[in-house]
Design a protein around this motif. Structure first.
Motif, short mmCIF file in Angstrom:
data_model
loop_
_atom_site.label_atom_id
_atom_site.label_comp_id
_atom_site.label_asym_id
_atom_site.label_seq_id
_atom_site.Cartn_x
_atom_site.Cartn_y
_atom_site.Cartn_z
N LYS A 56 0.82 -1.21 0.00
CA LYS A 56 0.00 0.00 0.00
C LYS A 56 0.86 1.26 0.00
CE LYS A 56 -4.06 -1.82 -0.36
NZ LYS A 56 -4.81 -1.63 -1.64
N HIS A 57 2.07 1.21 0.57
CA HIS A 57 3.02 2.30 0.38
C HIS A 57 3.38 2.43 -1.10
CE1 HIS A 57 3.67 2.56 4.74
NE2 HIS A 57 4.48 3.57 4.54
N ALA A 58 3.59 1.29 -1.76
CA ALA A 58 3.96 1.30 -3.17
C ALA A 58 2.86 1.91 -4.04
CB ALA A 58 4.28 -0.11 -3.64
N VAL A 59 1.60 1.65 -3.69
CA VAL A 59 0.50 2.25 -4.45
C VAL A 59 0.59 3.77 -4.41
CG1 VAL A 59 -2.01 2.58 -4.49
CG2 VAL A 59 -1.05 0.29 -4.19
N LEU A 60 0.93 4.34 -3.27
CA LEU A 60 1.08 5.79 -3.18
C LEU A 60 2.25 6.27 -4.04
CD1 LEU A 60 0.37 6.48 0.60
CD2 LEU A 60 -1.21 6.46 -1.34
N GLY A 61 3.33 5.50 -4.06
CA GLY A 61 4.46 5.86 -4.91
C GLY A 61 4.11 5.83 -6.38
N LEU A 62 3.41 4.80 -6.82
CA LEU A 62 2.97 4.73 -8.22
C LEU A 62 2.05 5.90 -8.55
CD1 LEU A 62 2.18 0.92 -8.60
CD2 LEU A 62 3.96 2.18 -9.81
N THR A 63 1.19 6.25 -7.62
CA THR A 63 0.26 7.36 -7.83
C THR A 63 1.00 8.66 -8.05
OG1 THR A 63 -1.46 6.27 -6.49
CG2 THR A 63 -1.61 8.67 -6.75
N LYS A 64 1.98 8.95 -7.20
CA LYS A 64 2.73 10.20 -7.32
C LYS A 64 3.53 10.24 -8.62
CE LYS A 64 3.16 10.72 -2.31
NZ LYS A 64 4.09 10.69 -1.16
N ALA A 65 4.17 9.11 -8.95
CA ALA A 65 4.98 9.08 -10.17
C ALA A 65 4.12 9.28 -11.41
CB ALA A 65 5.73 7.76 -10.25
N ALA A 66 2.97 8.59 -11.47
CA ALA A 66 2.09 8.72 -12.63
C ALA A 66 1.53 10.13 -12.73
CB ALA A 66 0.97 7.69 -12.54
N ALA A 67 1.18 10.71 -11.58
CA ALA A 67 0.66 12.09 -11.60
C ALA A 67 1.68 13.05 -12.20
CB ALA A 67 0.28 12.51 -10.18
N MET A 68 2.95 12.87 -11.82
CA MET A 68 4.00 13.75 -12.32
C MET A 68 4.23 13.53 -13.82
SD MET A 68 8.03 13.92 -11.25
CE MET A 68 8.35 12.36 -12.09
N GLU A 69 4.23 12.28 -14.25
CA GLU A 69 4.58 11.98 -15.63
C GLU A 69 3.49 12.37 -16.63
OE1 GLU A 69 5.67 7.85 -15.76
OE2 GLU A 69 7.39 8.13 -14.43
#
Length: 251
Positions: free
Chosen positions: A159-172
């Motif tokens: 669930k930490h990783a889900v937040l990381g994927l979310t932030k990265a995708a938002a930026m990209e």
């Protein structure tokens, strides 16, 4: 709030996903429902269709890229576009300590909660980019995505990783008009939770103790947050982790 949108919802056969299917359809969206249990999906879809909603059903497993690709294609082919997605499918298990946890449990938790979101993003985003009209994606994380909650270690990590994927995708993809946010969900009274509490009723006290409101969420309450994030009302919000936890993370 979602009139005219096409939304893909994963984990739609029960709990938060089923509540989202009902709410999104009520708010005018065409909904594509994805989950592994075809019979349960049909039970969710039937009353929506009877009420006049636009519904398509895509039985499948988010850990399989081909299944996700097929669900995205169904949305575009049936309703003309994919405007939003609620990546809600996930799985967790009881609190076995890390060194005693079976490797198979680790693999399943990481596959469903991380690879599943990864697969969804990899197929949803190209469809939105091709349309050129932007989009909104919401990923389901958990209070376990911000702190160790007592859940099994792989679930906390996932669930930490889900937040990381979310932030990265938002930026990209922000400049392409695609917003990506996450829900930090607290204890929720889903069907699975009810089954657990029937077997171990004393757990309810621990599930509600940390919430300021001293109760669990109803699945529709979580779905309402997802609907807002999928709508234009949250148009300046991306890369965010929105708590839907009754105040648990505020303490």
């Amino acid at each position: 709030m979602l009139n005219g949108r096409t939304v893909l919802i994963t984990g739609a056969s029960s709990g938060i996903g089923a509540a989202a299917a009902r709410l999104f359809a009520e708010e005018g969206a065409a909904v594509v429902l994805m989950a592994r249990r075809a019979d349960a999906l049909a039970e969710v879809a039937a009353p929506l269709v009877e009420a006049g909603a636009r519904v398509a059903v895509a039985p499948g497993d988010v850990t399989r890229p081909a299944d996700v690709e097929r669900a995205v294609a169904l949305a575009v082919d049936t309703f003309g576009s994919l405007d939003a997605a609620f990546n809600n499918a996930g799985w967790g298990t009881g609190g076995t300590v890390l060194h005693e946890l079976d490797e198979g449990v680790y693999d399943r938790v990481m596959d469903l909660n991380v690879r599943g979101v990864w697969n969804c993003l990899r197929h949803q985003i190209p469809a939105m980019l091709k349309a050129g009209t932007g989009g909104a994606i919401v990923n389901t994380s958990s209070t376990a995505g911000i702190v160790a909650t007592g859940a099994v270690a792989p679930y906390v990590a996932a669930k930490h990783a889900v937040l990381g994927l979310t932030k990265a995708a938002a930026m990209e993809y922000g400049e392409s008009g695609i917003r990506v946010n996450a829900l930090v969900v607290g204890s929720t009274r889903t069907e699975l939770m009810d089954e657990l509490l029937q077997d171990v009723p004393e757990l309810e006290a621990s599930f509600t103790a940390r919430a300021i409101q001293k109760r669990m969420a109803h699945p529709r309450e979580v779905a309402q947050a997802a609907a807002w994030l999928c709508s234009d009302r949250s148009s300046f919000l991306t890369g965010a982790s929105m708590p839907v936890d009754g105040g648990w993370s505020a303490i």
